[in-house]
Design an enzyme around this catalytic site. Structure first.
Site, mmCIF file in Angstrom:
data_model
loop_
_atom_site.group_PDB
_atom_site.id
_atom_site.type_symbol
_atom_site.label_atom_id
_atom_site.label_comp_id
_atom_site.label_asym_id
_atom_site.label_seq_id
_atom_site.Cartn_x
_atom_site.Cartn_y
_atom_site.Cartn_z
ATOM 1 N N GLY A 48 8.654 2.372 -3.792
ATOM 2 C CA GLY A 48 8.004 3.432 -3.017
ATOM 3 C C GLY A 48 9.516 3.543 -2.239
ATOM 4 O O GLY A 48 8.907 3.295 -1.013
ATOM 5 N N ALA A 49 10.421 4.300 -2.911
ATOM 6 C CA ALA A 49 11.607 4.027 -1.768
ATOM 7 C C ALA A 49 11.797 5.727 -1.669
ATOM 8 O O ALA A 49 12.671 6.471 -1.522
ATOM 9 C CB ALA A 49 12.674 3.982 -3.123
ATOM 10 N N GLY A 52 8.668 9.012 3.909
ATOM 11 C CA GLY A 52 8.339 7.452 4.823
ATOM 12 C C GLY A 52 9.860 6.351 4.950
ATOM 13 O O GLY A 52 11.012 6.458 4.981
ATOM 14 N N PHE A 74 7.139 6.836 -7.356
ATOM 15 C CA PHE A 74 6.217 8.143 -8.143
ATOM 16 C C PHE A 74 5.982 9.668 -8.071
ATOM 17 O O PHE A 74 5.039 10.037 -7.827
ATOM 18 C CB PHE A 74 4.805 6.964 -8.419
ATOM 19 C CG PHE A 74 4.040 7.355 -9.485
ATOM 20 C CD1 PHE A 74 4.191 8.044 -11.381
ATOM 21 C CD2 PHE A 74 2.461 6.787 -9.146
ATOM 22 C CE1 PHE A 74 3.322 7.966 -11.929
ATOM 23 C CE2 PHE A 74 1.727 7.410 -10.447
ATOM 24 C CZ PHE A 74 2.122 7.780 -11.720
ATOM 25 N N ALA A 112 4.395 2.236 -9.775
ATOM 26 C CA ALA A 112 4.847 0.629 -9.465
ATOM 27 C C ALA A 112 3.866 -0.329 -9.779
ATOM 28 O O ALA A 112 3.981 -1.804 -9.948
ATOM 29 C CB ALA A 112 5.397 0.847 -7.813
ATOM 30 N N ALA A 140 2.120 3.150 -0.934
ATOM 31 C CA ALA A 140 1.429 4.069 0.123
ATOM 32 C C ALA A 140 0.323 5.198 -0.895
ATOM 33 O O ALA A 140 1.016 5.546 -1.734
ATOM 34 C CB ALA A 140 1.418 4.807 0.824
ATOM 35 N N TYR A 224 0.808 -2.260 10.346
ATOM 36 C CA TYR A 224 0.571 -1.276 10.903
ATOM 37 C C TYR A 224 -0.470 -2.112 11.994
ATOM 38 O O TYR A 224 -1.765 -2.750 11.297
ATOM 39 C CB TYR A 224 0.101 -0.144 10.670
ATOM 40 C CG TYR A 224 -0.280 0.660 12.074
ATOM 41 C CD1 TYR A 224 1.036 1.005 13.280
ATOM 42 C CD2 TYR A 224 -1.481 1.691 13.121
ATOM 43 C CE1 TYR A 224 0.301 1.720 14.409
ATOM 44 C CE2 TYR A 224 -1.419 1.718 13.998
ATOM 45 C CZ TYR A 224 -0.323 1.154 15.052
ATOM 46 O OH TYR A 224 -1.049 2.511 16.259
ATOM 47 N N TYR A 234 -8.640 0.995 11.775
ATOM 48 C CA TYR A 234 -7.773 1.044 11.078
ATOM 49 C C TYR A 234 -7.305 -0.629 11.006
ATOM 50 O O TYR A 234 -8.532 -1.095 9.797
ATOM 51 C CB TYR A 234 -5.795 1.611 11.663
ATOM 52 C CG TYR A 234 -4.912 1.422 10.595
ATOM 53 C CD1 TYR A 234 -4.459 2.301 10.360
ATOM 54 C CD2 TYR A 234 -4.564 0.138 10.004
ATOM 55 C CE1 TYR A 234 -3.422 2.027 9.218
ATOM 56 C CE2 TYR A 234 -3.557 0.230 10.158
ATOM 57 C CZ TYR A 234 -3.303 1.256 8.668
ATOM 58 O OH TYR A 234 -1.851 0.954 8.449
ATOM 59 N N LYS A 243 -4.839 -4.550 4.846
ATOM 60 C CA LYS A 243 -3.535 -5.458 5.799
ATOM 61 C C LYS A 243 -3.270 -6.524 6.524
ATOM 62 O O LYS A 243 -2.392 -7.404 6.031
ATOM 63 C CB LYS A 243 -2.989 -4.247 7.180
ATOM 64 C CG LYS A 243 -2.539 -2.545 6.524
ATOM 65 C CD LYS A 243 -1.807 -3.139 5.612
ATOM 66 C CE LYS A 243 -1.145 -2.136 5.615
ATOM 67 N NZ LYS A 243 -0.024 -0.526 4.330
#
Length: 393
Positions: A48-49, A52, A74, A112, A140, A224, A234, A243
């Site tokens: 996930g590079a 962000g 992706f 991924a 994400a 988070y 959240y 999470k």
């Protein structure tokens, strides 16, 4: 092509290649202004590079630690008639600047979650690097298709009961009330499948079995927590369940996969395409930015990730809280900052919105994610949308 931002709700459907390049260059320049991390990672995989925190992690690894990096993204390239994704242009810029300084950087583009991309990535590491000592998991995604062909979609909902609070309509600059309904058990299960730790565990397990993880390798996933104000949406919501599963997965990796140390880094609330989609959160972030900027402690993605590397990870031992998590939200959660945010939240209205929240900063940072609003650019000039990623030519 002349490229302009086309924003629909919380999505920008265009991106500017030159602006994205400048954004990446600014992050590299920031890292270069910091001390070199001599004992940092030398070979890293960032899953996930392209945007962000994942992109910032790759930049810090490469330009602060001098690490060779493999990135998994992706993203879509541009064409004569359509711009590519911001992540594509970010990655092209990152590789260009890394290669110019003789830093190894190669990228795998694909899902991924799939076995094929895991296998392709492992083969590349084995061929070029042998092993990696750091794996950052920063995926994400709203949906996941597992190897057996089953698809799951995540939801942004509460759990237990509905929740009503303020939110902001960024298009009309109005404060509205929004009610979020609770997720069903199936929706919670699906959200955990997408955003929990199952795929992270699969990555580390496959890499360990293939022998591409160095002894005492470190792996970090991002999360988070936030203040009580956002907990129903959240921390206590469907995302929070995912999470929580991610946090349990860190413990599972550390206990079950020999020679691997897994951690959760709890990061600050920042403007991303994902956070912009969560009701209530954009208004909270706008207020938080105003308060933290006034107190001189605001950080963006690159400042967060550089401090993670400098002060929390590569300091002769991982710095965690009592629960074993790395707390990069330590400045956000300072009592004086949260009190100021809470006080503003109670009084904010349509009439005082611009005074009480950093709306201009929010809008500018959102546009910058996609390469727009960068100072010094002529956005009426032609640009080439067909930018290649060097390692994917």
């Amino acid at each position: 092509m002349i490229v302009k931002p086309k924003i629909r709700g919380f999505i920008c459907t265009t991106s500017h290649p030159d602006g994205c390049d400048a954004n990446v260059k600014a992050q590299i320049d920031y890292v270069r202004s910091r001390p070199v991390i001599a004992n940092g990672t030398k070979k890293a995989l960032i899953i996930g590079a392209s945007m962000g925190y994942g992109l910032a992690s790759r930049i810090s690894a490469a330009f602060s630690c001098g690490a060779a990096t493999v990135g998994v993204i992706f993203d879509k390239p541009g064409s004569e008639s359509r711009t590519g994704s911001a992540g594509w242009y970010n990655t092209a810029a990152f590789e260009k600047y890394a290669h110019a300084e003789g830093i190894y950087a190669k990228t795998i583009n694909g899902d991924a979650f799939s076995n094929e991309i895991k296998e392709e990535t492992i083969a590349l590491i084995k061929k070029d690097l042998g092993q990696v000592d750091l794996v950052v998991y920063s995926v994400a995604a709203p949906r996941r298709t597992t190897p057996d062909g089953t698809s799951y979609s995540s939801v942004l909902k509460t759990t237990g009961e509905s929740y009503t609070n303020k939110t902001i309509d960024m298009k009309n600059m109005k404060i509205n009330e929004v009610t979020i309904e609770p997720a069903t058990d199936e929706e919670i299960f699906n959200t955990v499948k997408v955003m929990g730790g199952e795929d992270w565990y699969e990555w580390i397990s496959c890499m360990k079995e293939a022998g591409v993880l160095a002894d005492n390798a470190l792996t970090v996933a991002y999360s988070y927590i936030g203040p009580k104000l956002t907990h129903p949406m959240y921390f206590d919501g469907s995302i929070g369940r995912a999470k929580a599963h991610l946090a349990e997965t860190a413990k599972k990796i550390s206990s079950e996969i020999d020679g691997v140390n897994a951690y959760i880094s709890v990061n600050k609330a920042l403007i991303t395409q994902s956070s912009s989609a969560i009701p209530i959160v954009p208004l909270y972030i706008s207020i938080l930015y105003k308060v933290m900027k006034e107190k001189g402690v605001h950080e963006g993605c690159i400042e967060q990730m550089q401090r993670l590397f400098e002060d929390k990870i590569y300091v002769g031992g991982i710095k965690t809280d009592e629960s074993g998590m790395i707390r990069m939200d330590d400045l956000e959660m300072q009592p004086d900052i949260q009190k100021s945010v809470s006080d503003i939240w109670e009084k904010i209205s349509d009439e005082n919105l611009m005074e009480c929240a950093d709306i201009a900063g929010y809008q500018k940072e959102f546009e910058e994610i996609f390469g727009f609003g960068i100072d010094g650019f002529d956005y009426d000039a032609e640009t080439d949308p067909e930018i290649a990623i060097e390692s994917l030519k």
